[in-house]
Design an enzyme around this catalytic site. Structure first.
Site, PDB file in Angstrom:
ATOM      1  N   VAL A 108       0.452  -1.645  -0.086  1.00 41.37           N
ATOM      2  CA  VAL A 108      -0.181  -0.117   0.289  1.00 41.37           C
ATOM      3  C   VAL A 108       0.864   1.177  -0.107  1.00 41.37           C
ATOM      4  CG1 VAL A 108      -1.869   1.498   1.301  1.00 41.37           C
ATOM      5  CG2 VAL A 108      -2.011  -1.158   1.306  1.00 41.37           C
ATOM      6  N   VAL A 110       1.474   5.810  -1.756  1.00 40.15           N
ATOM      7  CA  VAL A 110       1.032   6.604  -2.652  1.00 40.15           C
ATOM      8  C   VAL A 110       2.139   7.305  -1.885  1.00 40.15           C
ATOM      9  CG1 VAL A 110      -1.211   8.841  -2.221  1.00 40.15           C
ATOM     10  CG2 VAL A 110      -1.853   6.070  -1.534  1.00 40.15           C
ATOM     11  N   ARG A 117      -5.154  13.287  -1.458  1.00 37.12           N
ATOM     12  CA  ARG A 117      -6.295  12.988  -2.126  1.00 37.12           C
ATOM     13  C   ARG A 117      -7.365  12.519  -1.643  1.00 37.12           C
ATOM     14  NH1 ARG A 117      -3.525  14.878  -7.869  1.00 37.12           N
ATOM     15  NH2 ARG A 117      -5.716  13.873  -8.691  1.00 37.12           N
ATOM     16  N   ARG A 121      -7.862   5.744   0.880  1.00 39.51           N
ATOM     17  CA  ARG A 121      -9.103   5.645   1.353  1.00 39.51           C
ATOM     18  C   ARG A 121      -9.922   4.779   0.152  1.00 39.51           C
ATOM     19  NH1 ARG A 121     -14.780   9.453   1.849  1.00 39.51           N
ATOM     20  NH2 ARG A 121     -15.924   7.417   2.058  1.00 39.51           N
ATOM     21  N   TYR A 149      -4.875   2.961  10.076  1.00 33.87           N
ATOM     22  CA  TYR A 149      -5.715   1.581   9.325  1.00 33.87           C
ATOM     23  C   TYR A 149      -6.942   1.369  10.365  1.00 33.87           C
ATOM     24  CZ  TYR A 149      -2.123   0.520   6.577  1.00 33.87           C
ATOM     25  OH  TYR A 149      -0.876   1.034   5.288  1.00 33.87           O
ATOM     26  N   TYR A 430       4.417  -8.684   6.326  1.00 28.19           N
ATOM     27  CA  TYR A 430       3.481  -9.279   3.890  1.00 28.19           C
ATOM     28  C   TYR A 430       3.084  -7.843   4.005  1.00 28.19           C
ATOM     29  CZ  TYR A 430      -0.949 -10.414   6.965  1.00 28.19           C
ATOM     30  OH  TYR A 430      -2.111 -10.052   6.990  1.00 28.19           O
TER      31      TYR A 430
END
Length: 430
Positions: A108, A110, A117, A121, A149, A430
Protein backbone atom coordinates in the site's frame (compact mmCIF):
# COMPACT_ATOMS: atom_id res chain seq x y z
CA UNK A 1 -9.25 -21.28 -2.12
CA UNK A 2 -10.43 -18.07 -3.79
CA UNK A 3 -8.13 -16.64 -6.48
CA UNK A 4 -7.99 -12.91 -5.77
CA UNK A 5 -6.79 -12.20 -9.32
CA UNK A 6 -10.26 -12.97 -10.63
CA UNK A 7 -11.82 -10.18 -8.59
CA UNK A 8 -12.22 -6.94 -10.57
CA UNK A 9 -11.40 -3.53 -9.15
CA UNK A 10 -14.07 -2.04 -6.93
CA UNK A 11 -16.42 0.18 -8.99
CA UNK A 12 -17.09 2.62 -6.13
CA UNK A 13 -13.37 3.38 -5.72
CA UNK A 14 -12.91 3.51 -9.48
CA UNK A 15 -15.69 6.11 -9.75
CA UNK A 16 -14.36 8.16 -6.86
CA UNK A 17 -10.87 8.30 -8.36
CA UNK A 18 -12.14 8.96 -11.87
CA UNK A 19 -13.63 12.16 -10.48
CA UNK A 20 -10.04 13.32 -9.94
CA UNK A 21 -8.92 12.26 -13.41
CA UNK A 22 -7.26 9.16 -11.97
CA UNK A 23 -7.49 5.65 -13.39
CA UNK A 24 -7.80 2.74 -10.95
CA UNK A 25 -7.01 -0.57 -12.63
CA UNK A 26 -5.45 -3.99 -12.36
CA UNK A 27 -1.82 -4.34 -13.38
CA UNK A 28 -1.23 -6.62 -16.34
CA UNK A 29 1.44 -9.02 -15.04
CA UNK A 30 1.77 -10.35 -18.58
CA UNK A 31 3.27 -6.98 -19.51
CA UNK A 32 6.86 -6.48 -18.40
CA UNK A 33 6.49 -2.70 -18.71
CA UNK A 34 3.31 -2.51 -16.61
CA UNK A 35 4.70 -4.83 -13.95
CA UNK A 36 8.07 -3.09 -13.71
CA UNK A 37 6.40 0.31 -13.35
CA UNK A 38 4.30 -1.07 -10.48
CA UNK A 39 7.33 -2.57 -8.74
CA UNK A 40 9.46 0.57 -9.04
CA UNK A 41 6.61 2.74 -7.72
CA UNK A 42 6.19 0.32 -4.81
CA UNK A 43 9.92 0.53 -3.96
CA UNK A 44 9.75 4.32 -4.08
CA UNK A 45 6.70 4.34 -1.84
CA UNK A 46 8.52 2.38 0.86
CA UNK A 47 11.59 4.63 0.57
CA UNK A 48 13.67 1.82 -0.85
CA UNK A 49 16.61 2.17 -3.18
CA UNK A 50 16.05 1.91 -6.92
CA UNK A 51 15.79 -1.86 -7.50
CA UNK A 52 18.34 -3.44 -9.80
CA UNK A 53 17.20 -5.37 -12.86
CA UNK A 54 17.64 -8.76 -11.18
CA UNK A 55 15.54 -7.66 -8.21
CA UNK A 56 12.79 -6.43 -10.53
CA UNK A 57 12.89 -9.75 -12.40
CA UNK A 58 12.56 -11.73 -9.16
CA UNK A 59 9.73 -9.51 -7.91
CA UNK A 60 7.97 -9.71 -11.27
CA UNK A 61 7.82 -13.48 -10.93
CA UNK A 62 6.86 -13.15 -7.27
CA UNK A 63 3.73 -11.05 -7.82
CA UNK A 64 2.20 -13.03 -10.67
CA UNK A 65 0.05 -14.92 -8.16
CA UNK A 66 -1.26 -11.68 -6.65
CA UNK A 67 -3.93 -9.16 -7.54
CA UNK A 68 -1.94 -6.01 -8.24
CA UNK A 69 -3.68 -2.63 -8.51
CA UNK A 70 -2.33 0.76 -9.53
CA UNK A 71 -3.72 4.29 -9.64
CA UNK A 72 -2.59 6.33 -12.65
CA UNK A 73 -3.06 9.76 -14.04
CA UNK A 74 -5.85 9.51 -16.62
CA UNK A 75 -4.53 8.61 -20.05
CA UNK A 76 -1.14 7.43 -18.78
CA UNK A 77 0.61 5.09 -21.19
CA UNK A 78 1.43 1.51 -20.22
CA UNK A 79 4.81 1.57 -18.46
CA UNK A 80 4.07 4.83 -16.63
CA UNK A 81 4.67 4.57 -12.91
CA UNK A 82 1.44 4.50 -10.90
CA UNK A 83 0.89 7.20 -8.28
CA UNK A 84 -0.44 4.59 -5.82
CA UNK A 85 -0.18 0.83 -5.44
CA UNK A 86 -1.70 -2.08 -3.55
CA UNK A 87 -1.69 -5.82 -3.98
CA UNK A 88 -3.54 -8.70 -2.40
CA UNK A 89 -4.02 -12.45 -2.37
CA UNK A 90 -6.00 -14.97 -0.38
CA UNK A 91 -3.92 -16.74 2.26
CA UNK A 92 -4.83 -19.31 4.91
CA UNK A 93 -4.87 -17.64 8.33
CA UNK A 94 -4.40 -20.01 11.25
CA UNK A 95 -7.07 -19.57 13.91
CA UNK A 96 -7.64 -21.64 17.05
CA UNK A 97 -8.72 -25.06 15.85
CA UNK A 98 -8.27 -24.50 12.13
CA UNK A 99 -7.88 -22.00 9.30
CA UNK A 100 -9.90 -19.30 7.59
CA UNK A 101 -9.39 -17.59 4.24
CA UNK A 102 -7.84 -14.14 4.68
CA UNK A 103 -7.54 -11.36 2.10
CA UNK A 104 -3.89 -10.42 2.60
CA UNK A 105 -3.15 -6.80 1.69
CA UNK A 106 0.34 -5.52 0.89
CA UNK A 107 2.27 -2.87 -1.06
CA UNK A 108 0.00 0.00 0.00
CA UNK A 109 1.72 3.18 -1.22
CA UNK A 110 0.69 6.66 -2.32
CA UNK A 111 3.15 8.97 -4.05
CA UNK A 112 4.28 12.02 -2.10
CA UNK A 113 2.98 14.12 -5.01
CA UNK A 114 -0.58 12.86 -4.52
CA UNK A 115 -1.13 12.94 -0.77
CA UNK A 116 -4.38 14.07 0.89
CA UNK A 117 -6.55 13.35 -2.12
CA UNK A 118 -8.39 10.35 -0.65
CA UNK A 119 -6.37 7.85 -2.68
CA UNK A 120 -5.40 5.67 0.29
CA UNK A 121 -9.03 5.58 1.37
CA UNK A 122 -10.09 4.48 -2.10
CA UNK A 123 -7.41 1.77 -2.09
CA UNK A 124 -8.23 0.36 1.35
CA UNK A 125 -11.99 0.52 1.05
CA UNK A 126 -11.67 -0.90 -2.46
CA UNK A 127 -9.71 -3.86 -1.13
CA UNK A 128 -12.29 -4.52 1.58
CA UNK A 129 -15.18 -4.36 -0.88
CA UNK A 130 -13.28 -6.66 -3.25
CA UNK A 131 -12.66 -9.16 -0.45
CA UNK A 132 -16.29 -9.08 0.65
CA UNK A 133 -17.52 -9.53 -2.93
CA UNK A 134 -15.24 -12.57 -3.25
CA UNK A 135 -16.69 -14.08 -0.07
CA UNK A 136 -13.48 -13.83 1.97
CA UNK A 137 -14.46 -13.33 5.64
CA UNK A 138 -11.31 -11.70 7.05
CA UNK A 139 -8.75 -9.19 5.76
CA UNK A 140 -5.27 -8.73 7.18
CA UNK A 141 -2.07 -6.74 6.81
CA UNK A 142 1.17 -5.79 8.50
CA UNK A 143 1.72 -2.07 8.74
CA UNK A 144 4.50 0.48 8.66
CA UNK A 145 2.30 3.15 10.26
CA UNK A 146 -0.06 2.11 13.04
CA UNK A 147 -2.35 5.15 12.97
CA UNK A 148 -3.81 4.67 9.49
CA UNK A 149 -5.78 1.45 9.49
CA UNK A 150 -8.12 1.68 12.47
CA UNK A 151 -10.48 3.93 10.49
CA UNK A 152 -11.09 1.03 8.12
CA UNK A 153 -11.96 -1.40 10.90
CA UNK A 154 -8.56 -3.08 11.22
CA UNK A 155 -7.11 -3.70 14.67
CA UNK A 156 -3.88 -4.99 16.11
CA UNK A 157 -4.78 -8.61 16.80
CA UNK A 158 -1.41 -10.40 16.88
CA UNK A 159 1.11 -8.65 19.13
CA UNK A 160 4.67 -9.93 19.02
CA UNK A 161 7.87 -9.46 21.01
CA UNK A 162 11.24 -8.08 20.04
CA UNK A 163 13.88 -9.76 22.21
CA UNK A 164 17.33 -8.35 22.90
CA UNK A 165 19.65 -10.57 24.90
CA UNK A 166 22.87 -9.63 26.68
CA UNK A 167 24.42 -13.08 26.42
CA UNK A 168 27.07 -12.51 29.09
CA UNK A 169 24.49 -11.46 31.65
CA UNK A 170 21.73 -13.86 30.65
CA UNK A 171 23.90 -16.96 30.63
CA UNK A 172 22.19 -20.30 30.13
CA UNK A 173 20.37 -22.58 32.56
CA UNK A 174 18.34 -25.10 30.55
CA UNK A 175 19.37 -28.73 30.01
CA UNK A 176 20.50 -29.68 26.51
CA UNK A 177 17.90 -31.56 24.46
CA UNK A 178 18.78 -34.78 22.71
CA UNK A 179 19.52 -34.26 19.04
CA UNK A 180 21.94 -31.95 17.26
CA UNK A 181 22.31 -28.59 15.55
CA UNK A 182 24.03 -28.39 12.17
CA UNK A 183 24.84 -25.71 9.59
CA UNK A 184 23.05 -25.52 6.25
CA UNK A 185 24.09 -24.25 2.83
CA UNK A 186 21.77 -21.53 1.56
CA UNK A 187 19.74 -23.57 -0.93
CA UNK A 188 19.12 -26.22 1.72
CA UNK A 189 18.38 -23.46 4.22
CA UNK A 190 15.68 -22.06 1.96
CA UNK A 191 13.91 -25.39 1.43
CA UNK A 192 14.20 -26.33 5.11
CA UNK A 193 12.81 -22.98 6.21
CA UNK A 194 9.84 -23.33 3.87
CA UNK A 195 9.11 -26.87 5.07
CA UNK A 196 9.42 -26.16 8.80
CA UNK A 197 7.40 -22.94 8.64
CA UNK A 198 4.59 -24.69 6.78
CA UNK A 199 4.22 -27.07 9.73
CA UNK A 200 4.83 -24.43 12.40
CA UNK A 201 2.25 -22.01 11.00
CA UNK A 202 -0.54 -24.52 11.72
CA UNK A 203 0.44 -24.77 15.40
CA UNK A 204 -0.32 -21.20 16.48
CA UNK A 205 -3.08 -18.80 15.57
CA UNK A 206 -2.10 -15.65 13.70
CA UNK A 207 0.29 -17.24 11.21
CA UNK A 208 -0.14 -17.25 7.43
CA UNK A 209 1.50 -19.32 4.71
CA UNK A 210 4.81 -18.14 3.35
CA UNK A 211 5.87 -18.01 -0.30
CA UNK A 212 8.92 -18.84 -2.38
CA UNK A 213 10.31 -15.32 -2.82
CA UNK A 214 9.97 -14.63 0.92
CA UNK A 215 12.17 -17.61 1.75
CA UNK A 216 14.59 -16.96 -1.12
CA UNK A 217 15.18 -13.36 -0.14
CA UNK A 218 15.43 -14.12 3.58
CA UNK A 219 18.08 -16.77 2.99
CA UNK A 220 20.03 -14.70 0.45
CA UNK A 221 19.27 -17.02 -2.47
CA UNK A 222 17.02 -14.55 -4.30
CA UNK A 223 18.33 -11.08 -5.23
CA UNK A 224 17.28 -8.16 -3.09
CA UNK A 225 18.79 -8.99 0.31
CA UNK A 226 21.51 -6.41 0.99
CA UNK A 227 22.97 -8.70 3.69
CA UNK A 228 22.93 -11.85 1.54
CA UNK A 229 26.66 -12.50 2.01
CA UNK A 230 26.22 -12.51 5.78
CA UNK A 231 23.25 -14.87 5.94
CA UNK A 232 23.85 -18.09 7.83
CA UNK A 233 21.54 -20.86 8.92
CA UNK A 234 21.31 -23.89 11.15
CA UNK A 235 18.75 -26.59 11.69
CA UNK A 236 17.91 -28.82 14.65
CA UNK A 237 17.44 -32.56 14.23
CA UNK A 238 15.89 -34.59 17.02
CA UNK A 239 17.35 -37.82 18.34
CA UNK A 240 15.68 -39.71 15.46
CA UNK A 241 17.18 -37.45 12.80
CA UNK A 242 13.97 -35.55 12.04
CA UNK A 243 14.23 -31.83 11.28
CA UNK A 244 12.27 -29.96 13.96
CA UNK A 245 13.60 -26.41 13.71
CA UNK A 246 15.59 -23.94 11.65
CA UNK A 247 17.16 -20.54 12.28
CA UNK A 248 18.36 -17.84 9.88
CA UNK A 249 20.72 -15.16 11.18
CA UNK A 250 23.48 -12.69 10.41
CA UNK A 251 26.50 -11.64 12.48
CA UNK A 252 27.56 -8.00 12.71
CA UNK A 253 30.53 -6.39 14.46
CA UNK A 254 29.96 -4.43 17.66
CA UNK A 255 32.16 -1.34 17.13
CA UNK A 256 35.34 -1.31 19.20
CA UNK A 257 34.55 -4.51 21.06
CA UNK A 258 35.98 -7.28 18.84
CA UNK A 259 32.69 -9.01 19.52
CA UNK A 260 29.54 -9.55 17.46
CA UNK A 261 25.79 -9.20 17.51
CA UNK A 262 23.67 -12.04 16.15
CA UNK A 263 20.52 -10.77 14.43
CA UNK A 264 18.03 -13.62 14.04
CA UNK A 265 15.88 -13.15 10.93
CA UNK A 266 13.59 -16.11 11.61
CA UNK A 267 13.47 -18.85 14.23
CA UNK A 268 10.97 -21.51 13.22
CA UNK A 269 10.44 -24.62 15.34
CA UNK A 270 7.80 -27.30 15.75
CA UNK A 271 8.87 -28.76 19.12
CA UNK A 272 9.93 -27.34 22.46
CA UNK A 273 13.26 -29.18 22.24
CA UNK A 274 14.01 -27.54 18.89
CA UNK A 275 13.32 -24.09 20.31
CA UNK A 276 15.52 -24.72 23.34
CA UNK A 277 18.37 -26.12 21.25
CA UNK A 278 18.39 -23.23 18.78
CA UNK A 279 18.17 -20.58 21.51
CA UNK A 280 21.09 -22.33 23.23
CA UNK A 281 23.09 -22.24 19.99
CA UNK A 282 22.48 -18.50 19.68
CA UNK A 283 23.12 -17.47 23.29
CA UNK A 284 26.22 -19.64 23.70
CA UNK A 285 27.80 -18.76 20.35
CA UNK A 286 31.48 -17.83 20.59
CA UNK A 287 32.27 -14.09 20.41
CA UNK A 288 28.60 -13.06 20.45
CA UNK A 289 27.68 -10.57 23.17
CA UNK A 290 24.20 -9.64 21.96
CA UNK A 291 21.38 -11.52 20.23
CA UNK A 292 18.30 -9.86 18.75
CA UNK A 293 15.16 -11.51 17.44
CA UNK A 294 11.90 -9.84 16.45
CA UNK A 295 8.44 -11.25 15.71
CA UNK A 296 8.64 -13.72 18.57
CA UNK A 297 5.51 -14.94 20.39
CA UNK A 298 4.90 -12.99 23.57
CA UNK A 299 4.96 -16.25 25.55
CA UNK A 300 8.37 -17.32 24.22
CA UNK A 301 9.96 -19.32 27.08
CA UNK A 302 13.43 -17.79 26.67
CA UNK A 303 13.36 -15.78 29.96
CA UNK A 304 12.90 -19.11 31.77
CA UNK A 305 15.77 -20.80 29.92
CA UNK A 306 18.54 -18.42 31.04
CA UNK A 307 20.34 -17.96 34.35
CA UNK A 308 19.53 -14.24 34.67
CA UNK A 309 16.25 -13.19 33.06
CA UNK A 310 17.28 -9.53 33.42
CA UNK A 311 19.64 -10.20 30.57
CA UNK A 312 16.60 -10.65 28.30
CA UNK A 313 14.82 -7.48 27.25
CA UNK A 314 11.34 -8.07 25.84
CA UNK A 315 9.50 -5.30 23.97
CA UNK A 316 5.96 -6.14 22.90
CA UNK A 317 4.62 -4.34 19.82
CA UNK A 318 1.83 -4.61 17.26
CA UNK A 319 2.38 -6.65 14.12
CA UNK A 320 -0.56 -8.61 12.70
CA UNK A 321 -3.67 -6.51 11.98
CA UNK A 322 -7.02 -8.13 11.17
CA UNK A 323 -10.41 -6.94 9.96
CA UNK A 324 -13.52 -9.14 10.09
CA UNK A 325 -15.84 -8.77 7.09
CA UNK A 326 -18.26 -11.67 7.67
CA UNK A 327 -19.00 -12.28 11.36
CA UNK A 328 -20.81 -15.58 10.90
CA UNK A 329 -18.09 -17.11 8.73
CA UNK A 330 -15.21 -15.77 10.81
CA UNK A 331 -16.50 -16.71 14.26
CA UNK A 332 -17.66 -20.13 13.05
CA UNK A 333 -14.23 -20.94 11.60
CA UNK A 334 -12.44 -21.20 14.94
CA UNK A 335 -12.84 -23.23 18.12
CA UNK A 336 -13.22 -21.94 21.68
CA UNK A 337 -11.86 -23.00 25.05
CA UNK A 338 -14.96 -22.44 27.19
CA UNK A 339 -18.74 -22.35 26.69
CA UNK A 340 -20.31 -19.01 25.90
CA UNK A 341 -23.79 -17.68 25.16
CA UNK A 342 -23.92 -13.94 24.46
CA UNK A 343 -25.49 -11.40 22.15
CA UNK A 344 -23.02 -9.08 20.42
CA UNK A 345 -23.99 -5.75 18.90
CA UNK A 346 -21.31 -4.76 16.41
CA UNK A 347 -20.86 -1.28 14.97
CA UNK A 348 -19.16 -1.03 11.58
CA UNK A 349 -18.84 2.36 9.93
CA UNK A 350 -18.26 0.68 6.56
CA UNK A 351 -21.32 -1.56 7.03
CA UNK A 352 -19.68 -4.89 6.22
CA UNK A 353 -20.39 -6.48 9.58
CA UNK A 354 -22.79 -4.21 11.45
CA UNK A 355 -25.61 -5.88 13.34
CA UNK A 356 -26.50 -8.03 16.31
CA UNK A 357 -25.44 -11.64 16.63
CA UNK A 358 -25.97 -14.44 19.10
CA UNK A 359 -22.76 -16.38 19.71
CA UNK A 360 -23.34 -19.75 21.34
CA UNK A 361 -20.35 -21.99 22.02
CA UNK A 362 -20.92 -25.65 22.86
CA UNK A 363 -18.12 -28.23 23.06
CA UNK A 364 -15.72 -25.75 21.49
CA UNK A 365 -17.79 -25.04 18.37
CA UNK A 366 -19.75 -21.87 17.71
CA UNK A 367 -23.21 -21.21 16.35
CA UNK A 368 -23.55 -17.64 15.12
CA UNK A 369 -27.00 -16.33 14.26
CA UNK A 370 -28.23 -12.83 13.48
CA UNK A 371 -30.78 -11.39 15.89
CA UNK A 372 -33.02 -8.36 15.87
CA UNK A 373 -31.46 -5.22 17.31
CA UNK A 374 -32.23 -4.89 20.99
CA UNK A 375 -30.61 -5.64 24.29
CA UNK A 376 -27.07 -6.96 23.91
CA UNK A 377 -24.60 -8.45 26.38
CA UNK A 378 -21.67 -6.82 24.55
CA UNK A 379 -21.51 -3.67 22.42
CA UNK A 380 -18.30 -3.12 20.47
CA UNK A 381 -17.04 -1.90 17.12
CA UNK A 382 -15.66 -4.16 14.42
CA UNK A 383 -12.10 -3.20 15.33
CA UNK A 384 -12.50 -4.49 18.88
CA UNK A 385 -14.05 -7.74 17.66
CA UNK A 386 -11.24 -8.15 15.12
CA UNK A 387 -8.67 -7.53 17.88
CA UNK A 388 -9.91 -10.41 20.05
CA UNK A 389 -10.65 -12.73 17.13
CA UNK A 390 -7.60 -15.03 17.25
CA UNK A 391 -7.17 -14.94 21.03
CA UNK A 392 -4.21 -12.59 21.33
CA UNK A 393 -5.96 -9.53 22.83
CA UNK A 394 -7.97 -9.47 26.04
CA UNK A 395 -11.63 -8.39 26.12
CA UNK A 396 -11.06 -7.40 29.75
CA UNK A 397 -8.31 -5.04 28.65
CA UNK A 398 -10.47 -3.59 25.86
CA UNK A 399 -13.30 -3.06 28.36
CA UNK A 400 -10.93 -1.14 30.61
CA UNK A 401 -9.95 1.00 27.63
CA UNK A 402 -13.57 1.78 26.81
CA UNK A 403 -13.48 -0.18 23.57
CA UNK A 404 -15.99 -2.80 24.68
CA UNK A 405 -19.22 -2.25 26.63
CA UNK A 406 -20.04 -5.22 28.85
CA UNK A 407 -19.98 -6.23 32.47
CA UNK A 408 -16.70 -7.37 33.95
CA UNK A 409 -18.07 -10.90 34.18
CA UNK A 410 -19.09 -11.02 30.52
CA UNK A 411 -15.72 -9.64 29.40
CA UNK A 412 -13.97 -12.31 31.48
CA UNK A 413 -16.17 -15.02 29.98
CA UNK A 414 -15.24 -13.82 26.47
CA UNK A 415 -11.57 -14.11 27.41
CA UNK A 416 -12.12 -17.63 28.76
CA UNK A 417 -13.71 -18.68 25.46
CA UNK A 418 -11.57 -16.78 22.94
CA UNK A 419 -8.15 -17.28 24.56
CA UNK A 420 -5.77 -19.32 22.42
CA UNK A 421 -3.87 -22.23 23.98
CA UNK A 422 -0.63 -20.48 22.98
CA UNK A 423 -0.15 -16.80 22.28
CA UNK A 424 -0.85 -16.08 18.62
CA UNK A 425 2.15 -15.01 16.55
CA UNK A 426 2.97 -13.83 13.05
CA UNK A 427 6.60 -14.58 12.26
CA UNK A 428 6.87 -12.78 8.91
CA UNK A 429 6.00 -9.47 7.26
CA UNK A 430 3.70 -9.42 4.26
Amino acid sequence: MTDARRTPVDPSSAERLAGQDLTYRLIDTGSDADTEAFLRADARGFLGEEPAADVVAADRAGIRDRRNVGVFEAGAAVGTWPVATVNSWVAPLTVPGGEVDMWAISSVTVSGTHRRRGIARALLEGELRAAASAGVPVAGLTVSEATIYGRYGFASAVPVAKMTIDTRRAGWAAPSPAGRVEYLEKEALKSTLAAVHEVERTQRAGQIAGWDLRWGRMTGVAPGNSSAAKVRGVRYLDEHGNVRGVMVYTLNDIPGAFRSEMAISLLSTVTADALTALWAFALQHDLVDRVTADLRPIDDPLPWLVADRRGVEVMVHDHGWLRILDIQAALSARTYRAPLDIVLRVDDALEFAAGSWRLTVTDGSAAVTPVESGAADVVLDIGALSAIYVGGVSAVQLRAAGRLDATAEVAASIDDAFRAAQAPVLGIWY
